[in-house]
Design a protein around this motif. Sequence first.
Motif, PDB file in Angstrom:
ATOM      1  N   GLY A   1      16.127  12.953  -4.542  1.00 31.09           N
ATOM      2  CA  GLY A   1      17.035  13.030  -3.405  1.00 31.09           C
ATOM      3  C   GLY A   1      16.610  13.948  -2.288  1.00 31.09           C
ATOM      4  N   THR A   2      15.485  14.659  -2.430  1.00 29.22           N
ATOM      5  CA  THR A   2      15.073  15.576  -1.362  1.00 29.22           C
ATOM      6  C   THR A   2      14.314  14.850  -0.259  1.00 29.22           C
ATOM      7  N   LYS A   3      13.746  13.690  -0.564  1.00 30.86           N
ATOM      8  CA  LYS A   3      13.442  12.697   0.460  1.00 30.86           C
ATOM      9  C   LYS A   3      14.639  11.765   0.487  1.00 30.86           C
ATOM     10  N   ARG A   4      14.927  11.173   1.641  1.00 30.55           N
ATOM     11  CA  ARG A   4      16.090  10.303   1.702  1.00 30.55           C
ATOM     12  C   ARG A   4      15.967   9.202   0.645  1.00 30.55           C
ATOM     13  N   LEU A   5      17.000   9.087  -0.183  1.00 29.68           N
ATOM     14  CA  LEU A   5      17.005   8.032  -1.185  1.00 29.68           C
ATOM     15  C   LEU A   5      16.931   6.675  -0.507  1.00 29.68           C
ATOM     16  N   CYS A   6      16.123   5.803  -1.050  1.00 27.13           N
ATOM     17  CA  CYS A   6      16.153   4.408  -0.616  1.00 27.13           C
ATOM     18  C   CYS A   6      17.254   3.699  -1.391  1.00 27.13           C
ATOM     19  N   VAL A   7      17.894   2.765  -0.733  1.00 29.87           N
ATOM     20  CA  VAL A   7      18.965   1.983  -1.356  1.00 29.87           C
ATOM     21  C   VAL A   7      18.549   0.522  -1.262  1.00 29.87           C
ATOM     22  N   ASP A   8      18.341  -0.125  -2.396  1.00 28.59           N
ATOM     23  CA  ASP A   8      17.640  -1.405  -2.387  1.00 28.59           C
ATOM     24  C   ASP A   8      18.393  -2.524  -3.102  1.00 28.59           C
TER      25      ASP A   8
ATOM     26  N   PHE B   1       0.854  -1.181   0.000  1.00 28.92           N
ATOM     27  CA  PHE B   1       0.000   0.000   0.000  1.00 28.92           C
ATOM     28  C   PHE B   1       0.894   1.236   0.000  1.00 28.92           C
ATOM     29  N   GLN B   2       0.899   1.949  -1.112  1.00 30.25           N
ATOM     30  CA  GLN B   2       1.798   3.091  -1.305  1.00 30.25           C
ATOM     31  C   GLN B   2       1.014   4.394  -1.379  1.00 30.25           C
ATOM     32  N   ARG B   3       1.418   5.338  -0.526  1.00 28.89           N
ATOM     33  CA  ARG B   3       0.813   6.670  -0.602  1.00 28.89           C
ATOM     34  C   ARG B   3       1.608   7.576  -1.542  1.00 28.89           C
ATOM     35  N   THR B   4       2.931   7.565  -1.372  1.00 26.69           N
ATOM     36  CA  THR B   4       3.798   8.424  -2.180  1.00 26.69           C
ATOM     37  C   THR B   4       4.968   7.612  -2.699  1.00 26.69           C
ATOM     38  N   ALA B   5       5.142   7.604  -4.006  1.00 24.89           N
ATOM     39  CA  ALA B   5       6.294   6.908  -4.585  1.00 24.89           C
ATOM     40  C   ALA B   5       7.571   7.653  -4.225  1.00 24.89           C
ATOM     41  N   ASN B   6       8.592   6.906  -3.857  1.00 18.34           N
ATOM     42  CA  ASN B   6       9.888   7.490  -3.533  1.00 18.34           C
ATOM     43  C   ASN B   6      10.915   6.955  -4.514  1.00 18.34           C
ATOM     44  N   TYR B   7      12.055   7.653  -4.592  1.00 12.61           N
ATOM     45  CA  TYR B   7      13.137   7.164  -5.434  1.00 12.61           C
ATOM     46  C   TYR B   7      13.946   6.116  -4.676  1.00 12.61           C
ATOM     47  N   SER B   8      14.240   5.033  -5.369  1.00 16.37           N
ATOM     48  CA  SER B   8      15.126   4.024  -4.807  1.00 16.37           C
ATOM     49  C   SER B   8      16.192   3.695  -5.835  1.00 16.37           C
ATOM     50  N   VAL B   9      17.401   3.521  -5.363  1.00 19.34           N
ATOM     51  CA  VAL B   9      18.529   3.236  -6.251  1.00 19.34           C
ATOM     52  C   VAL B   9      19.152   1.911  -5.828  1.00 19.34           C
ATOM     53  N   PRO B  10      19.748   1.173  -6.761  1.00 19.84           N
ATOM     54  CA  PRO B  10      20.304  -0.130  -6.408  1.00 19.84           C
ATOM     55  C   PRO B  10      21.540  -0.001  -5.536  1.00 19.84           C
ATOM     56  N   ALA B  11      21.618  -0.870  -4.527  1.00 19.27           N
ATOM     57  CA  ALA B  11      22.775  -0.854  -3.629  1.00 19.27           C
ATOM     58  C   ALA B  11      24.012  -1.406  -4.310  1.00 19.27           C
ATOM     59  N   GLN B  12      23.809  -2.309  -5.260  1.00 21.54           N
ATOM     60  CA  GLN B  12      24.929  -3.052  -5.835  1.00 21.54           C
ATOM     61  C   GLN B  12      25.749  -3.679  -4.702  1.00 21.54           C
ATOM     62  N   ASN B  13      25.025  -4.244  -3.759  1.00 20.90           N
ATOM     63  CA  ASN B  13      25.685  -4.865  -2.615  1.00 20.90           C
ATOM     64  C   ASN B  13      26.461  -6.102  -3.072  1.00 20.90           C
ATOM     65  N   GLU B  14      27.545  -6.406  -2.376  1.00 22.05           N
ATOM     66  CA  GLU B  14      28.354  -7.570  -2.711  1.00 22.05           C
ATOM     67  C   GLU B  14      29.205  -7.953  -1.509  1.00 22.05           C
ATOM     68  N   PRO B  15      29.649  -9.211  -1.459  1.00 21.21           N
ATOM     69  CA  PRO B  15      30.552  -9.621  -0.383  1.00 21.21           C
ATOM     70  C   PRO B  15      31.873  -8.857  -0.482  1.00 21.21           C
ATOM     71  N   LEU B  16      32.487  -8.616   0.662  1.00 19.60           N
ATOM     72  CA  LEU B  16      33.810  -7.980   0.692  1.00 19.60           C
ATOM     73  C   LEU B  16      34.862  -9.075   0.751  1.00 19.60           C
ATOM     74  N   SER B  17      35.679  -9.146  -0.276  1.00 16.37           N
ATOM     75  CA  SER B  17      36.704 -10.185  -0.339  1.00 16.37           C
ATOM     76  C   SER B  17      37.851  -9.857   0.601  1.00 16.37           C
TER      77      SER B  17
END
Length: 540
Positions: free
Chosen positions: A332-339, A210-226
């Motif tokens: 970016g004026t709302k905190r960017l989501c990182v997903d 259930f979404q009231r306001t769409a926010n911007y989300s950007v990819p984390a590009q998460n990865e293991p740290l070698s």
Amino acid sequence: MTTTEPSTPARLDMLIVGCGFAGLYQLYRARKLGLSVRVLEAGDGIGGTWFWNRYPGARCDVESLDYSYSFSDELQQEWNWTERYAPQAEILRYVNHVADRFDLRNDIQLRTRVSAAHYDDASRRWTVTTKDGERFEVQYLVLATGCLSIPQAPSFPGLESFKGKWYHSADWPTEGVDFTGKRVGLIGTGSSGVQMTPLLAAQASHLTVFQRTANYSVPAQNEPLSEAVLNQVKANYAHRRALGREAMTGQYLNANDKSALEVSDEERLKEFEFRWRGAGGGFRMLRAFSDLLRHPQANQYAAQFARSKIRQIVKDPATAELLCPRDDLPFGTKRLCVDTDYYETFNRENVSLVDVKASPITGITPAGLRTAQQDYALDAIVFATGFDAMTGAVLAIDIRGVDGQSLREKWAGGPRTYLGLSIAGFPNLFVIAGPGSPSVLSNMVHSIETHVDWISSLIRQTRADGITRIEALQPAEDDWVGHVNEAANKTLYPVGNSWYIGANMPGKPRVFMPYVAGVPAYRRIIEGVAAKGYEGYSLR
């Protein structure tokens, strides 16, 4: 640890409220000063944000190699982070490791919620009272209560009638929740909701967002740290920290100093693509060009790029459009989501999106949730409805300063501080990462260390000089509030209807709370205040 009878207040040099990153480091520094000190923590364990926010998918949106203490090289050399963006459980293990490594637990008192703090000018001490009636008399009171620690409680009519189970992201059961085979409703699409969505969808028979306001989300590009990456960083940690100190957000993100307006369309698109994917995703998107948060057209380029990505990822055009933020929300004026796979999740057959701005939620029913247009049958409801940000935890305490002045009354029109550290009329009271400082717009651990180090230096110097009363002057506070607002108004931040200005809390004054001019500029200001004999303070 043993507690003192309510009739006999414990006398201490310093009392710290809250035991997350801020409270723990303030305790460490207070001990180094030789102060008698105690930390009061409401939870059953330490960790602050990372103790309470145990929801599925919870992880930091600042890279773990930066979201960590820098005060001890031995600590940063011995701890091995496993991922670029650390999950909640790993951060909590780290905080507990720090407490054990530096033998801090003896001065930490858990399951203790502070209810009141009253200042007495005759004794120049604070009397602090807990919810259970325990009292402390202290010279210095430090609020390390966190910026996102008071959840916005769900207030939908009929919630008490719901036959299923409901949960809040900021008070998640320690044992976790199994949603296998259940019809789950998720209310809220800020950072917590965005992080939860893919994991809830993987378990639930059906997930309705259930979404009231769409926010911007950007990819984390998460990865293991070698091991190789960790060794390389540790060999150059001092340099990495130094770069962070001079970076806008206290975290080095390889900022581009060009304007988005001075490059060709091709070069602009190439830079955005690089930031979205090749550079590592996350908050690097905000560093793509120097004017994204200052110039409307530059920001529009970033917004258009982000919306194009949503439309590329989400297969159903109608769902994609609902997920695209509107033009009235600058990027970016709302905190960017990182997903990780947030938008991709809406391609699953067991996930649906409901626009509750068009069809508002009217209440909770015994069988689920009702909007203005439809009933939804649900077995479980998850609320990711955010926090009373930056001021909520402070104002939850009945704080009274000189002549009984109430902080709640003083801040009725919005928070006012000097440097985000002190409050006129409230001597010997300090706020770590408070409103009027870079705080939530920065790498919080870096900003916490900056504040704690500054407070500790001030206390060391004044104690050496026989000074027992430290108070911000009202004119200095007024000037600082004006400067914070002036800096914000040079950006697009105030346009965003965000928790940065309290917009998520009904009835909360709309005041832009963080300091936007950046970590280096802020640090030079507070260092200059100290160099001028703590200009703007009354010391006596």
